[in-house]
Motif scaffolding. Sequence first.
Motif, PDB file in Angstrom:
ATOM      1  N   CYS A 103      44.329  19.295  37.232  1.00  0.00           N
ATOM      2  CA  CYS A 103      44.107  18.771  38.155  1.00  0.00           C
ATOM      3  C   CYS A 103      45.028  17.213  37.836  1.00  0.00           C
ATOM      4  O   CYS A 103      44.932  17.726  36.203  1.00  0.00           O
ATOM      5  N   LYS A 104      45.477  16.653  38.329  1.00  0.00           N
ATOM      6  CA  LYS A 104      46.105  15.199  38.215  1.00  0.00           C
ATOM      7  C   LYS A 104      45.697  14.268  37.140  1.00  0.00           C
ATOM      8  O   LYS A 104      46.391  13.863  35.868  1.00  0.00           O
ATOM      9  N   HIS A 105      44.178  14.353  37.028  1.00  0.00           N
ATOM     10  CA  HIS A 105      43.494  13.245  36.194  1.00  0.00           C
ATOM     11  C   HIS A 105      43.271  14.064  34.661  1.00  0.00           C
ATOM     12  O   HIS A 105      43.566  13.099  34.204  1.00  0.00           O
ATOM     13  N   ILE A 106      43.272  14.704  34.731  1.00  0.00           N
ATOM     14  CA  ILE A 106      42.789  15.708  33.104  1.00  0.00           C
ATOM     15  C   ILE A 106      44.644  15.921  32.440  1.00  0.00           C
ATOM     16  O   ILE A 106      44.621  15.205  31.412  1.00  0.00           O
ATOM     17  N   LEU A 107      45.408  16.331  33.294  1.00  0.00           N
ATOM     18  CA  LEU A 107      46.882  16.656  32.605  1.00  0.00           C
ATOM     19  C   LEU A 107      47.500  14.845  32.159  1.00  0.00           C
ATOM     20  O   LEU A 107      47.697  14.727  31.144  1.00  0.00           O
ATOM     21  N   ALA A 108      47.397  13.767  33.057  1.00  0.00           N
ATOM     22  CA  ALA A 108      46.992  12.924  32.963  1.00  0.00           C
ATOM     23  C   ALA A 108      46.288  12.617  31.701  1.00  0.00           C
ATOM     24  O   ALA A 108      47.288  11.587  30.648  1.00  0.00           O
ATOM     25  N   ALA A 109      45.618  12.203  31.224  1.00  0.00           N
ATOM     26  CA  ALA A 109      44.612  12.379  30.142  1.00  0.00           C
ATOM     27  C   ALA A 109      45.197  12.658  28.853  1.00  0.00           C
ATOM     28  O   ALA A 109      45.616  12.590  28.017  1.00  0.00           O
ATOM     29  N   TYR A 110      45.419  14.102  29.004  1.00  0.00           N
ATOM     30  CA  TYR A 110      46.434  14.200  28.346  1.00  0.00           C
ATOM     31  C   TYR A 110      47.803  14.260  27.240  1.00  0.00           C
ATOM     32  O   TYR A 110      47.670  14.441  26.584  1.00  0.00           O
ATOM     33  N   LEU A 111      48.653  14.146  28.730  1.00  0.00           N
ATOM     34  CA  LEU A 111      50.219  13.285  28.358  1.00  0.00           C
ATOM     35  C   LEU A 111      49.330  12.189  27.622  1.00  0.00           C
ATOM     36  O   LEU A 111      50.343  11.246  27.023  1.00  0.00           O
ATOM     37  N   CYS A 112      48.195  10.938  28.187  1.00  0.00           N
ATOM     38  CA  CYS A 112      48.529  10.005  27.827  1.00  0.00           C
ATOM     39  C   CYS A 112      47.940  10.050  26.220  1.00  0.00           C
ATOM     40  O   CYS A 112      49.016   8.992  25.537  1.00  0.00           O
ATOM     41  N   GLN A 113      47.437  10.931  25.499  1.00  0.00           N
ATOM     42  CA  GLN A 113      46.520  11.405  24.215  1.00  0.00           C
ATOM     43  C   GLN A 113      47.770  11.550  23.560  1.00  0.00           C
ATOM     44  O   GLN A 113      48.413  11.224  22.235  1.00  0.00           O
ATOM     45  N   ALA A 114      48.613  12.395  24.135  1.00  0.00           N
ATOM     46  CA  ALA A 114      50.609  12.915  23.611  1.00  0.00           C
ATOM     47  C   ALA A 114      50.728  11.889  22.830  1.00  0.00           C
ATOM     48  O   ALA A 114      51.498  12.146  22.015  1.00  0.00           O
ATOM     49  N   MET A 115      50.974  10.841  24.722  1.00  0.00           N
ATOM     50  CA  MET A 115      52.098   9.695  23.650  1.00  0.00           C
ATOM     51  C   MET A 115      51.550   9.252  23.314  1.00  0.00           C
ATOM     52  O   MET A 115      52.319   7.704  23.113  1.00  0.00           O
ATOM     53  N   GLY A 116      50.490   8.531  23.508  1.00  0.00           N
ATOM     54  CA  GLY A 116      50.056   7.612  21.831  1.00  0.00           C
ATOM     55  C   GLY A 116      49.322   6.753  23.243  1.00  0.00           C
ATOM     56  O   GLY A 116      49.731   5.272  22.733  1.00  0.00           O
ATOM     57  N   VAL A 117      49.307   6.383  24.384  1.00  0.00           N
ATOM     58  CA  VAL A 117      49.434   5.313  25.394  1.00  0.00           C
ATOM     59  C   VAL A 117      47.788   5.428  25.895  1.00  0.00           C
ATOM     60  O   VAL A 117      48.046   4.331  27.371  1.00  0.00           O
ATOM     61  N   THR A 118      47.171   6.085  25.741  1.00  0.00           N
ATOM     62  CA  THR A 118      45.573   6.069  25.982  1.00  0.00           C
ATOM     63  C   THR A 118      45.330   4.759  25.992  1.00  0.00           C
ATOM     64  O   THR A 118      44.753   4.349  24.619  1.00  0.00           O
TER      65      THR A 118
END
Length: 138
Positions: A103-118
């Motif tokens: 879902c968009k929520h889990i994908l956003a978590a992965y993207l934030c981790q990859a981008m270092g913006v979590t």
Amino acid sequence: MSSLLPAVAEQLFRDIQRTYRDTSHIPDDLLIALKFVFGPCALQALDLVDQRSVTCLSSPSGRKAFQVIGASGRLYTCFVSCHYCPCPAFAYTVLRRNEGLLCKHILAAYLCQAMGVTQQESVSDQQMSLLLSGTAAP
């Protein structure tokens, strides 16, 4: 990231991580690949990333959970380690119809981790236990 995702998705996150680290930008070709792999939720997930809606909660014992503020303002506690989100889209699109990887929520978590913006927040082991059991107040 996680061996639970297809290799193409894992490689995509690695490419995003490398490129964003070097340029602070995600080029169009990676955005197109993101849309191709994850479908319509990719754009919605990127919007959540732009809004800084993802917080990683970590406890002293090493457990992690992600809290994502959805577009409606509702707070979802997601578990990337087992790919679980309590949102209706996850239950319907991912689990029931098998039409998406995340879902968009889990994908956003992965993207934030990859981008270092979590955003990061430490919680006690007791607070994490309450989150894991579903008895914690949002």
